[in-house]
Motif scaffolding. Structure first.
Motif, mmCIF file in Angstrom:
data_model
loop_
_atom_site.group_PDB
_atom_site.id
_atom_site.type_symbol
_atom_site.label_atom_id
_atom_site.label_comp_id
_atom_site.label_asym_id
_atom_site.label_seq_id
_atom_site.Cartn_x
_atom_site.Cartn_y
_atom_site.Cartn_z
ATOM 1 N N ASP A 97 6.326 -2.779 0.988
ATOM 2 C CA ASP A 97 5.200 -2.544 0.082
ATOM 3 C C ASP A 97 4.771 -1.083 0.138
ATOM 4 N N ALA A 98 4.733 -0.508 1.332
ATOM 5 C CA ALA A 98 4.258 0.866 1.503
ATOM 6 C C ALA A 98 5.097 1.864 0.723
ATOM 7 N N ILE A 99 6.380 1.588 0.543
ATOM 8 C CA ILE A 99 7.278 2.548 -0.099
ATOM 9 C C ILE A 99 7.464 2.255 -1.580
ATOM 10 N N PHE A 100 7.657 1.017 -1.942
ATOM 11 C CA PHE A 100 8.096 0.708 -3.299
ATOM 12 C C PHE A 100 6.996 0.231 -4.248
ATOM 13 N N HIS A 101 5.809 0.007 -3.756
ATOM 14 C CA HIS A 101 4.737 -0.461 -4.624
ATOM 15 C C HIS A 101 3.682 0.636 -4.733
ATOM 16 N N TRP A 102 3.626 1.260 -5.874
ATOM 17 C CA TRP A 102 2.754 2.422 -6.074
ATOM 18 C C TRP A 102 1.632 2.120 -7.061
ATOM 19 N N ASP A 103 1.204 0.847 -7.095
ATOM 20 C CA ASP A 103 0.106 0.477 -7.986
ATOM 21 C C ASP A 103 -1.189 1.250 -7.720
ATOM 22 N N PRO A 104 -1.467 1.719 -6.474
ATOM 23 C CA PRO A 104 -2.679 2.538 -6.325
ATOM 24 C C PRO A 104 -2.666 3.801 -7.177
ATOM 25 N N LEU A 105 -1.475 4.356 -7.436
ATOM 26 C CA LEU A 105 -1.407 5.515 -8.321
ATOM 27 C C LEU A 105 -1.743 5.127 -9.750
ATOM 28 N N VAL A 106 -1.231 3.988 -10.190
ATOM 29 C CA VAL A 106 -1.528 3.512 -11.544
ATOM 30 C C VAL A 106 -3.020 3.213 -11.667
ATOM 31 N N GLU A 107 -3.573 2.632 -10.627
ATOM 32 C CA GLU A 107 -5.008 2.331 -10.632
ATOM 33 C C GLU A 107 -5.832 3.617 -10.688
ATOM 34 N N THR A 108 -5.397 4.644 -9.956
ATOM 35 C CA THR A 108 -6.087 5.937 -10.011
ATOM 36 C C THR A 108 -6.035 6.499 -11.418
ATOM 37 N N ALA A 109 -4.861 6.458 -12.022
ATOM 38 C CA ALA A 109 -4.711 6.959 -13.393
ATOM 39 C C ALA A 109 -5.594 6.174 -14.359
ATOM 40 N N SER A 110 -5.668 4.872 -14.176
ATOM 41 C CA SER A 110 -6.514 4.038 -15.029
ATOM 42 C C SER A 110 -7.975 4.428 -14.883
ATOM 43 N N GLY A 111 -8.407 4.650 -13.637
ATOM 44 C CA GLY A 111 -9.789 5.056 -13.409
ATOM 45 C C GLY A 111 -10.111 6.384 -14.075
ATOM 46 N N LEU A 112 -9.181 7.337 -13.991
ATOM 47 C CA LEU A 112 -9.400 8.635 -14.635
ATOM 48 C C LEU A 112 -9.442 8.488 -16.153
ATOM 49 N N ARG A 158 -15.319 2.648 -9.273
ATOM 50 C CA ARG A 158 -13.857 2.576 -9.363
ATOM 51 C C ARG A 158 -13.195 3.652 -8.504
ATOM 52 N N LEU A 159 -13.753 4.854 -8.497
ATOM 53 C CA LEU A 159 -13.193 5.923 -7.671
ATOM 54 C C LEU A 159 -13.285 5.570 -6.191
ATOM 55 N N GLU A 160 -14.424 5.021 -5.789
ATOM 56 C CA GLU A 160 -14.597 4.654 -4.384
ATOM 57 C C GLU A 160 -13.623 3.540 -3.994
ATOM 58 N N GLN A 161 -13.434 2.590 -4.890
ATOM 59 C CA GLN A 161 -12.516 1.488 -4.587
ATOM 60 C C GLN A 161 -11.070 1.959 -4.505
ATOM 61 N N VAL A 162 -10.656 2.822 -5.440
ATOM 62 C CA VAL A 162 -9.269 3.276 -5.403
ATOM 63 C C VAL A 162 -9.046 4.203 -4.216
ATOM 64 N N PHE A 163 -10.078 4.933 -3.803
ATOM 65 C CA PHE A 163 -9.942 5.747 -2.594
ATOM 66 C C PHE A 163 -9.585 4.865 -1.405
ATOM 67 N N ARG A 164 -10.244 3.721 -1.282
ATOM 68 C CA ARG A 164 -9.959 2.831 -0.147
ATOM 69 C C ARG A 164 -8.512 2.362 -0.171
ATOM 70 N N ARG A 165 -7.970 2.109 -1.350
ATOM 71 C CA ARG A 165 -6.585 1.640 -1.412
ATOM 72 C C ARG A 165 -5.591 2.780 -1.188
ATOM 73 N N LEU A 166 -5.948 3.987 -1.628
ATOM 74 C CA LEU A 166 -5.088 5.141 -1.337
ATOM 75 C C LEU A 166 -5.133 5.510 0.131
ATOM 76 N N ASN A 167 -6.217 5.134 0.803
ATOM 77 C CA ASN A 167 -6.446 5.569 2.177
ATOM 78 C C ASN A 167 -5.836 4.604 3.202
ATOM 79 N N ARG A 168 -4.701 4.013 2.834
ATOM 80 C CA ARG A 168 -3.948 3.149 3.749
ATOM 81 C C ARG A 168 -2.595 3.802 4.011
ATOM 82 N N SER A 169 -2.298 4.056 5.244
ATOM 83 C CA SER A 169 -1.169 4.925 5.600
ATOM 84 C C SER A 169 0.191 4.251 5.434
ATOM 85 N N PRO A 170 1.104 4.922 4.696
ATOM 86 C CA PRO A 170 2.498 4.476 4.647
ATOM 87 C C PRO A 170 3.364 5.181 5.677
#
Length: 504
Positions: free
Chosen positions: A237-252, A192-204
């Motif tokens: 999407d880059a500005i207003f959709h912050w689901d990767p943060l929610v996903e990170t929190a879920s993983g933690l 899960r950490l590796e997967q969420v890293f990939r989604r966080l690692n997309r530049s806005p």
């Protein structure tokens, strides 16, 4: 007349511009830009973005080359003064770089820093890079915990212990088998950490506030300088959709649920009633009134940190109910996530420390492994094989045996073939006639383990094979994490090399 504002919160939010009054000082402290303990997490990312955004527009001819050089020199001067403290001195907002440079270089130079940018992509870059770094730190700790579990499991592949179901004796297992089960769960946490890293690692970067910019920004160049692997290709999407943060929190949250349950077990097993494990004194405290007490304390801390993480997860989920274009989640969700990460990291460290110094009472574990009729399942299976009765019939005969044994205070080692026949008769089945050796082997906890050679079972040779597989998976995951670190370090070097070339 506008209210005098000696310390503007930002270069653009000044009294006398769109607004007549200075920002309320309490609101400034609490929410814009907010408390230092929250903002400090994001300023490393903001500083890197400031440098990359100075470099790229100069390369693309968007800003005068000499202006770009002055900005880059100014940002490096900030580093010589202690970057975090310099930004803190001017309010620590996402625009602290421009404000600090304005005080030194004037608006005629510093005013170019923000060309083509918005608070929107500043914030999105801040939270994605910061969350990315937090994930990498947690990832490292989880790998260390998995390695500790595998080392300890390999030492205890034959250490018998009771397995529990609903807090009751269930079936014999081994301590190594138990530990490996947690390594498997933490392997999924790693995925899960590796997967969420990939989604966080997309530049806005370059998405501005939702539509990008009419300046010819090179988004790929800035993303590469900041270590991103891809772009978020829809600016809205880059500005207003912050689901990767929610996903990170879920993983933690899932990770800490697992870690807390490990701590729960060892906390219980350290009691006199269980006496299966003993924590070293360095992880315990005593009582101010009861001199005999030795209270496990690292396990209490770990469980408490898990509760804190779960509470902040609830706060983040509540934020998801806002309209998609509101600002409060953009500020508060990252703050909650930084607090979560700060709770997770020491909890993982203490879990590793507790496991690697734990003293295991093998004799007590083995004594309890076959107690309280924990091998009754195999007694029923023996009736199926030896007497040819259906499984349900064997199951019910065994249930009668256990009930009667409890009523007569008979232990498993005292069971006789005659008592089995008595139970069979009470259930309306014919006599079974088990010989003593077959009965002994059916109830022996070590034999119970040895018979379970199926894939995923606790038999020693089966478990050793699975541990070797898990070692290979761990090495693969360690290599993946090392590769991520290497690529981020290479990007940081590219950024500095680019600045060196621009200043040459």
């Amino acid at each position: 007349m506008p209210t005098e504002e000696r310390e503007p919160v930002d270069v653009f939010r000044r009294s006398g511009g769109r607004l007549r009054e200075a920002l309320d000082p309490d609101l400034k402290r609490e929410f814009y830009p907010g408390p230092w303990e929250h903002m400090r997490h994001e300023l490393v990312a903001i500083h890197a973005f400031d440098k990359a955004h100075c470099l790229m527009p100069g390369e693309e001819g968007i800003i005068p080359r000499d202006i770009g050089r002055q900005l880059l020199r100014g940002l490096r001067e900030m580093e010589q003064h202690d970057m975090l403290e310099a930004r803190r001195s001017v309010g620590a907002s996402h625009h602290s770089g421009e404000l600090w440079l304005t005080q030194r270089l004037g608006e005629a130079v510093a005013g170019w820093l923000h060309v083509g940018r918005s608070s929107g992509d500043l914030g999105a870059v801040a939270w994605s890079i910061t969350a990315r770094a937090k994930v990498v730190d947690v990832w490292e700790r989880v790998l260390a915990l998995r390695a500790a579990l595998l080392r300890l499991a390999s030492e205890h592949t034959d250490t018998l212990m009771p397995g529990y179901s609903g807090a009751q004796h269930a079936q014999p297992i081994t301590f190594g088998f138990y530990l490996h089960s947690w390594e498997e769960a933490l392997g999924r946490d790693t995925e899960r950490l590796e997967q969420v890293f990939r989604r966080l690692n997309r530049s806005p970067a370059g998405a501005a506030i939702m539509t990008g910019s009419d300046f010819p920004l090179n988004r790929h160049r800035v993303g590469d300088l900041l270590g991103y692997g891809e772009l978020r290709t829809n600016c809205h999407d880059a500005i207003f959709h912050w689901d990767p943060l929610v996903e990170t929190a879920s993983g933690l949250t899932l990770l800490m649920a697992n870690v807390s349950r490990i701590a729960d077990d060892f906390h219980l097993w350290a009691t006199h009633e269980f006496a299966m494990a003993d924590l070293p004194d360095r992880y315990c405290i005593t009582s101010s009134i009861m001199p005999q007490k030795k209270n496990p304390w690292s396990t209490v801390f770990i469980r408490g940190q898990s509760a804190r993480v779960q509470g902040r997860m609830g706060s983040i989920l509540a934020m998801t109910r806002t309209r998609q274009d509101e600002f409060d989640p953009h500020v508060i969700v990252p703050w909650e996530l930084w607090e979560m990460a700060e709770a997770v990291l020491p909890a993982l460290d203490f879990t590793v420390g507790t496991l690697t110094t734990l003293r295991v009472n093998r004799a007590r574990m083995e004594e309890q492994a076959g107690a309280h009729w924990a091998t009754a399942t195999d007694l029923a299976a023996t009736l199926v094989r030896k007497a040819g009765v259906p499984w349900r019939t064997a199951h019910q005969i065994t249930a009668v045996i256990v009930r009667v044994a409890h009523e007569r205070n008979i232990r498993p080692g005292e069971l006789t073939s005659a008592m089995i026949d008595e139970a069979a008769s009470a259930y309306g089945a014919p006599a079974i006639g088990l010989d003593d050796d077959t009965l002994r082997r059916a109830l022996d906890p070590r034999e119970f383990i040895a018979r379970r050679r199926t894939v995923g079972g606790p038999a020693s040779e089966t478990l050793r094979h699975q541990l070797s597989v898990s070692e290979r998976v761990l090495h693969r995951d360690q290599a993946a994490r090392s590769d991520v670190t290497r690529r981020l370090e290479e990007a940081a070097r590219r950024l500095e090399s680019g600045i060196d070339a621009a200043l040459a």
